[in-house]
Design an enzyme around this catalytic site. Sequence first.
Site, PDB file in Angstrom:
ATOM      1  N   SER A  13      27.940  23.140  30.874  1.00  0.00           N
ATOM      2  CA  SER A  13      28.341  21.724  30.925  1.00  0.00           C
ATOM      3  C   SER A  13      28.948  21.284  29.591  1.00  0.00           C
ATOM      4  O   SER A  13      29.911  20.512  29.568  1.00  0.00           O
ATOM      5  CB  SER A  13      27.164  20.823  31.326  1.00  0.00           C
ATOM      6  OG  SER A  13      26.236  20.693  30.286  1.00  0.00           O
ATOM      7  N   ASN A  14      28.420  21.792  28.485  1.00  0.00           N
ATOM      8  CA  ASN A  14      29.018  21.432  27.178  1.00  0.00           C
ATOM      9  C   ASN A  14      30.406  22.045  27.028  1.00  0.00           C
ATOM     10  O   ASN A  14      31.320  21.396  26.516  1.00  0.00           O
ATOM     11  CB  ASN A  14      28.112  21.895  26.034  1.00  0.00           C
ATOM     12  CG  ASN A  14      26.965  20.936  25.806  1.00  0.00           C
ATOM     13  OD1 ASN A  14      27.139  19.873  25.220  1.00  0.00           O
ATOM     14  ND2 ASN A  14      25.781  21.297  26.302  1.00  0.00           N
ATOM     15  N   LEU A  87      22.046  36.184  19.439  1.00  0.00           N
ATOM     16  CA  LEU A  87      22.334  36.089  17.999  1.00  0.00           C
ATOM     17  C   LEU A  87      23.723  36.676  17.723  1.00  0.00           C
ATOM     18  O   LEU A  87      24.081  37.718  18.271  1.00  0.00           O
ATOM     19  CB  LEU A  87      21.271  36.895  17.239  1.00  0.00           C
ATOM     20  CG  LEU A  87      21.239  36.750  15.730  1.00  0.00           C
ATOM     21  CD1 LEU A  87      20.838  35.333  15.326  1.00  0.00           C
ATOM     22  CD2 LEU A  87      20.240  37.756  15.128  1.00  0.00           C
ATOM     23  N   ASN A 102      27.388  25.825  16.312  1.00  0.00           N
ATOM     24  CA  ASN A 102      26.447  25.889  17.445  1.00  0.00           C
ATOM     25  C   ASN A 102      25.848  24.515  17.679  1.00  0.00           C
ATOM     26  O   ASN A 102      25.782  23.693  16.756  1.00  0.00           O
ATOM     27  CB  ASN A 102      25.328  26.886  17.103  1.00  0.00           C
ATOM     28  CG  ASN A 102      24.295  27.001  18.212  1.00  0.00           C
ATOM     29  OD1 ASN A 102      24.643  27.091  19.393  1.00  0.00           O
ATOM     30  ND2 ASN A 102      23.020  26.980  17.858  1.00  0.00           N
ATOM     31  N   HIS A 104      22.221  22.873  19.029  1.00  0.00           N
ATOM     32  CA  HIS A 104      20.831  23.195  19.351  1.00  0.00           C
ATOM     33  C   HIS A 104      20.177  21.939  19.927  1.00  0.00           C
ATOM     34  O   HIS A 104      20.361  20.843  19.379  1.00  0.00           O
ATOM     35  CB  HIS A 104      20.100  23.657  18.076  1.00  0.00           C
ATOM     36  CG  HIS A 104      18.717  24.134  18.373  1.00  0.00           C
ATOM     37  ND1 HIS A 104      18.465  25.373  18.941  1.00  0.00           N
ATOM     38  CD2 HIS A 104      17.511  23.538  18.237  1.00  0.00           C
ATOM     39  CE1 HIS A 104      17.169  25.507  19.117  1.00  0.00           C
ATOM     40  NE2 HIS A 104      16.563  24.414  18.699  1.00  0.00           N
ATOM     41  N   ASP A 145      19.591  29.523  14.188  1.00  0.00           N
ATOM     42  CA  ASP A 145      19.426  28.087  13.951  1.00  0.00           C
ATOM     43  C   ASP A 145      19.237  27.695  12.484  1.00  0.00           C
ATOM     44  O   ASP A 145      18.606  26.681  12.193  1.00  0.00           O
ATOM     45  CB  ASP A 145      18.231  27.537  14.770  1.00  0.00           C
ATOM     46  CG  ASP A 145      18.362  27.870  16.241  1.00  0.00           C
ATOM     47  OD1 ASP A 145      19.495  27.845  16.750  1.00  0.00           O
ATOM     48  OD2 ASP A 145      17.330  28.152  16.878  1.00  0.00           O
ATOM     49  N   GLU A 174      24.390  15.463  23.769  1.00  0.00           N
ATOM     50  CA  GLU A 174      25.297  16.610  23.543  1.00  0.00           C
ATOM     51  C   GLU A 174      26.697  16.299  24.049  1.00  0.00           C
ATOM     52  O   GLU A 174      27.694  16.544  23.355  1.00  0.00           O
ATOM     53  CB  GLU A 174      24.749  17.852  24.263  1.00  0.00           C
ATOM     54  CG  GLU A 174      23.464  18.351  23.657  1.00  0.00           C
ATOM     55  CD  GLU A 174      22.949  19.648  24.267  1.00  0.00           C
ATOM     56  OE1 GLU A 174      22.277  20.391  23.555  1.00  0.00           O
ATOM     57  OE2 GLU A 174      23.221  19.920  25.449  1.00  0.00           O
TER      58      GLU A 174
HETATM   59  C1  GAR Z   1      22.354  23.038  25.717  1.00  0.00           C
HETATM   60  O1  GAR Z   1      21.304  22.102  25.798  1.00  0.00           O
HETATM   61  C2  GAR Z   1      22.386  23.648  24.326  1.00  0.00           C
HETATM   62  O2  GAR Z   1      21.986  22.766  23.318  1.00  0.00           O
HETATM   63  C3  GAR Z   1      21.406  24.769  24.478  1.00  0.00           C
HETATM   64  O3  GAR Z   1      21.656  25.299  25.756  1.00  0.00           O
HETATM   65  C4  GAR Z   1      22.079  24.229  26.610  1.00  0.00           C
HETATM   66  C5  GAR Z   1      23.296  24.691  27.367  1.00  0.00           C
HETATM   67  O4  GAR Z   1      23.647  23.778  28.361  1.00  0.00           O
HETATM   68  N1  GAR Z   1      21.579  25.745  23.448  1.00  0.00           N
HETATM   69  C6  GAR Z   1      20.570  26.431  22.920  1.00  0.00           C
HETATM   70  O5  GAR Z   1      19.427  26.311  23.284  1.00  0.00           O
HETATM   71  C7  GAR Z   1      20.984  27.411  21.816  1.00  0.00           C
HETATM   72  N2  GAR Z   1      19.856  27.819  21.068  1.00  0.00           N
HETATM   73  P1  GAR Z   1      25.060  23.884  29.090  1.00  0.00           P
HETATM   74  O6  GAR Z   1      25.199  25.344  29.554  1.00  0.00           O
HETATM   75  O7  GAR Z   1      24.944  22.953  30.249  1.00  0.00           O
HETATM   76  O8  GAR Z   1      26.131  23.512  28.121  1.00  0.00           O
END
Ligand code: GAR
EC number: 2.1.2.2
Length: 191
Positions: A13-14, A87, A102, A104, A145, A174
């Site tokens: 989604s991001n 990683l 990134n 988080h 992180d 986000e």
């Molecule tokens: C997001 O919440 C992002 O912050 C997290 O994974 C999700 C992905 O959502 N990332 C981590 O946890 C990285 N350590 P998305 O696939 O819907 O964008």
Amino acid sequence: MKRIALFASGSGSNAEQIATYFADNADVTISLIVSNNHKAGVIDRARRLHIPVLLFDRKTFYETDQITEILLNQPIDLIVLAGFMWLMPSKLVQAFPDKIINIHPALLPKFGGKGMYGHFVHEAVVAANETESGITIHYVNERYDEGQIIFQASCPVLPTDTPEDVAKKVQALEHVHYPRVVAEVLAKLDS
Ligand code: GAR
């Protein structure tokens, strides 16, 4: 023209928010969506958005320089991790100094590190009775992180909130902030 490679392992989604944000910008292109998971929702999104996908396995990622070379040859200006759960290998980090960022889903340095990703983060936040959570956008180094923080935003966590409730609030943050911060980081590459 600035070229972005988006790395994603899950729903994406991001990645879609970022691609949509730059869709009408003639100076920025999303050259590639890069994923380690052929079942990831981000693959369907990439097809719909007409963005090429690069899929790889663990061996290729950690034991060869193929991915680094493809990204250097494009050439990619900025690597944006959007829910990417592996990683980054040292060689890739060294090939793109200060050019990998990134997001988080918590307020680092709290709730970061190996194993702290996606839903596990929100479960840990609720279990620790935190009164707030949020997002951290940071540069990527060779440790989980720990790179320099670029931006943070927070949201309240209520005593009645479930991890799903926290996830929704964090995801809303986000989607609002990540595309905009990517644009700011890109603009800084010129200066
Ligand atoms: C997001 O919440 C992002 O912050 C997290 O994974 C999700 C992905 O959502 N990332 C981590 O946890 C990285 N350590 P998305 O696939 O819907 O964008």
